[in-house]
Scaffold this active site. Structure first.
Site, mmCIF file in Angstrom:
data_model
loop_
_atom_site.group_PDB
_atom_site.id
_atom_site.type_symbol
_atom_site.label_atom_id
_atom_site.label_comp_id
_atom_site.label_asym_id
_atom_site.label_seq_id
_atom_site.Cartn_x
_atom_site.Cartn_y
_atom_site.Cartn_z
ATOM 1 N N LYS A 1 0.820 -1.213 0.000
ATOM 2 C CA LYS A 1 0.000 0.000 0.000
ATOM 3 C C LYS A 1 0.851 1.259 0.000
ATOM 4 O O LYS A 1 0.453 2.282 -0.545
ATOM 5 C CB LYS A 1 -0.950 0.008 1.208
ATOM 6 N N LYS B 1 -4.817 -9.920 -6.663
ATOM 7 C CA LYS B 1 -6.122 -10.241 -6.062
ATOM 8 C C LYS B 1 -7.136 -9.165 -6.434
ATOM 9 O O LYS B 1 -6.766 -7.996 -6.667
ATOM 10 C CB LYS B 1 -5.995 -10.359 -4.540
ATOM 11 N N LYS C 1 -10.868 -3.447 -4.080
ATOM 12 C CA LYS C 1 -11.501 -2.156 -4.364
ATOM 13 C C LYS C 1 -10.489 -1.150 -4.888
ATOM 14 O O LYS C 1 -10.819 -0.250 -5.635
ATOM 15 C CB LYS C 1 -12.107 -1.588 -3.073
HETATM 16 P P1 TYM Z 1 -10.876 -6.047 3.968
HETATM 17 O O1 TYM Z 1 -11.996 -5.101 4.282
HETATM 18 O O2 TYM Z 1 -9.847 -5.628 3.002
HETATM 19 O O3 TYM Z 1 -11.469 -7.409 3.432
HETATM 20 C C1 TYM Z 1 -12.465 -8.108 4.151
HETATM 21 C C2 TYM Z 1 -12.261 -9.602 3.979
HETATM 22 O O4 TYM Z 1 -12.307 -9.929 2.590
HETATM 23 C C3 TYM Z 1 -11.191 -10.740 2.235
HETATM 24 N N1 TYM Z 1 -10.827 -10.465 0.843
HETATM 25 C C4 TYM Z 1 -10.674 -11.402 -0.087
HETATM 26 N N2 TYM Z 1 -10.804 -12.746 -0.055
HETATM 27 C C5 TYM Z 1 -10.584 -13.421 -1.207
HETATM 28 N N3 TYM Z 1 -10.243 -12.816 -2.383
HETATM 29 C C6 TYM Z 1 -10.100 -11.467 -2.462
HETATM 30 N N4 TYM Z 1 -9.777 -10.893 -3.611
HETATM 31 C C7 TYM Z 1 -10.321 -10.698 -1.276
HETATM 32 N N5 TYM Z 1 -10.272 -9.369 -1.021
HETATM 33 C C8 TYM Z 1 -10.579 -9.247 0.291
HETATM 34 C C9 TYM Z 1 -10.091 -10.319 3.210
HETATM 35 O O5 TYM Z 1 -9.130 -11.331 3.350
HETATM 36 C C10 TYM Z 1 -10.882 -10.076 4.472
HETATM 37 O O6 TYM Z 1 -11.050 -11.286 5.189
HETATM 38 N N6 TYM Z 1 -7.473 -6.240 7.605
HETATM 39 C C11 TYM Z 1 -8.813 -6.687 7.253
HETATM 40 C C12 TYM Z 1 -9.894 -6.117 8.152
HETATM 41 C C13 TYM Z 1 -9.759 -6.420 9.601
HETATM 42 C C14 TYM Z 1 -9.886 -7.699 10.204
HETATM 43 C C15 TYM Z 1 -9.755 -7.468 11.604
HETATM 44 C C16 TYM Z 1 -10.104 -8.970 9.697
HETATM 45 C C17 TYM Z 1 -9.543 -5.522 10.597
HETATM 46 N N7 TYM Z 1 -9.548 -6.134 11.819
HETATM 47 C C18 TYM Z 1 -9.833 -8.537 12.519
HETATM 48 C C19 TYM Z 1 -10.186 -10.039 10.610
HETATM 49 C C20 TYM Z 1 -10.048 -9.801 11.988
HETATM 50 C C21 TYM Z 1 -9.069 -6.213 5.828
HETATM 51 O O7 TYM Z 1 -8.329 -5.522 5.256
HETATM 52 O O8 TYM Z 1 -10.255 -6.553 5.340
#
Ligand code: TYM
Length: 344
Positions: A119, A202, A205
């Protein structure tokens, strides 16, 4: 209110980072949140504190995005009677624990997080806010606060989960048993949905709209995006993630939305062209996305009800989170605040 349960605990989070969640969020994570709410003591949060670590949206926009993702999680099948659904910023315990964890995290250890490197690569480390750097530590706090056994996430979160486990073990060793050491729960299939235009990356957004299917996209947009998905020139329908990532990604998506497997999808479409497969993928995504978008719109028409659900979720979350912070602060050696003497 006391939360008494013998079920293993699950926690996960999603950022309110756009107008809608994308297909990867749903298939990689949220779908499992829904199936796990039954057999687990489940806590799910919309991580709005994390959402201001890069290009923070306008305040009203952030509030709206948060409501949208809450509505989408409910439309996906989360049941507030079965799980605690809450907004991260409603619980001061998250930053309270994060600070203590920051103090036991090595600078080098945090610097090795690939998501931070990715990022920050775009505009350079110097231009990033420190919040992006400490992002994984706040995530660790989200998880450890709830004495979590399993964390359902996509493959991209594996490294953050490893850091979380290390921090839990380090804290427990230094200050005595305080945290459950959590396990990642990463699906075998659909753990990494790929960008439709660049299947070496991957779906995300932040990668632009052409390669990303949003669950709010209308049928014709979904159809166009899938039909224009980058595949390969050999024309053979075969699941091979290394040699044919674009095609294999489409097969994974189709298998997920039709409750099938990539082997069965391969058998069904072998010998046919890519066109027939793409049409079938578009149909299966649309069959999910259309009613999902309708339900999301209905839920958004009643923001007071969404707020009520979030208040209930936050109250349940607080009983667990407050107890963990109290224990962690006490174990670190912070003086417990005495209650103020009554006047008189
Ligand atoms: P975020 O908001 O980016 O994504 C939410 C969840 O979606 C999954 N994900 C994917 N899975 C498969 N293929 C993809 N292309 C893809 N894009 C996103 C992510 O792996 C995620 O599970 N850091 C986390 C948010 C977070 C979190 C937490 C997660 C904050 N605190 C505590 C678990 C536990 C994140 O960026 O999610």
């Amino acid at each position: 209110m006391q939360v008494v349960t013998t079920k293993p605990r699950v926690l996960s989070g999603i950022q309110p980072s756009g107008e809608s969640m994308q297909l990867g969020n749903y298939l990689g994570a949220v779908r499992n949140w829904v199936s796990m709410q039954d057999g687990f003591d489940a806590f799910y949060c919309v991580v709005d504190l994390h959402a201001i670590t890069v290009e923070p949206p306008a305040p009203e926009e952030l509030r709206q995005r948060t409501r949208i993702v809450v509505a989408q999680l409910l439309a996906a099948g989360l049941d507030p009677q079965q799980c605690s659904l809450f907004v991260q910023s409603h619980l001061a315990e998250h930053p309270q624990l994060s600070w203590v964890l920051e103090c036991i995290t090595g600078f080098g250890e945090a610097s090795r997080m690939t998501q931070f490197k990715d990022k920050s690569a775009k505009s350079g480390v110097e231009r990033q806010g420190v919040g992006l750097f400490t992002y994984p530590i706040l995530m660790a706090a989200d998880i450890l606060l709830y004495q979590t056994n399993f964390v359902p996430v996509g493959e991209d979160q594996r490294q953050h989960l490893e850091l979380t486990r290390n921090l839990a073990q380090r804290f427990n060793q230094r200050y005595g048993d305080t945290f459950v050491v959590p396990e990642p729960y990463i699906p075998k299939e659909a753990a990494k949905i790929l960008d439709l235009q660049d299947p070496s990356a991957k779906m995300s957004k932040s990668r632009g709209d052409a390669g990303t299917v949003y669950l709010s996209d209308d049928a014709s947009t979904i159809s166009k995006k899938i039909k224009r998905a980058v595949t390969d020139a050999d024309g053979e329908v075969r699941y091979d993630l290394q040699a044919k990532p674009g095609l294999s990604n489409l097969m994974t998506i189709h298998a997920a939305f039709t409750n099938s497997t990539t082997e069965k999808v391969e058998a069904e479409f072998a010998g046919g062209g890519y066109g027939a497969l793409k049409s079938a993928v578009a149909d299966s995504v649309i069959a999910f996305a259309e009613p999902f978008a309708r339900r999301t719109r209905e839920l958004l028409e009643d923001p007071a009800e969404l707020d009520r659900i979030l208040a209930l979720g936050a109250a349940k979350a607080r009983t667990v989170a407050a107890e963990t912070v109290r224990a962690a602060y006490s174990n670190v050696g912070f003086l417990a605040p005495a209650s103020a003497p009554t006047a008189g």
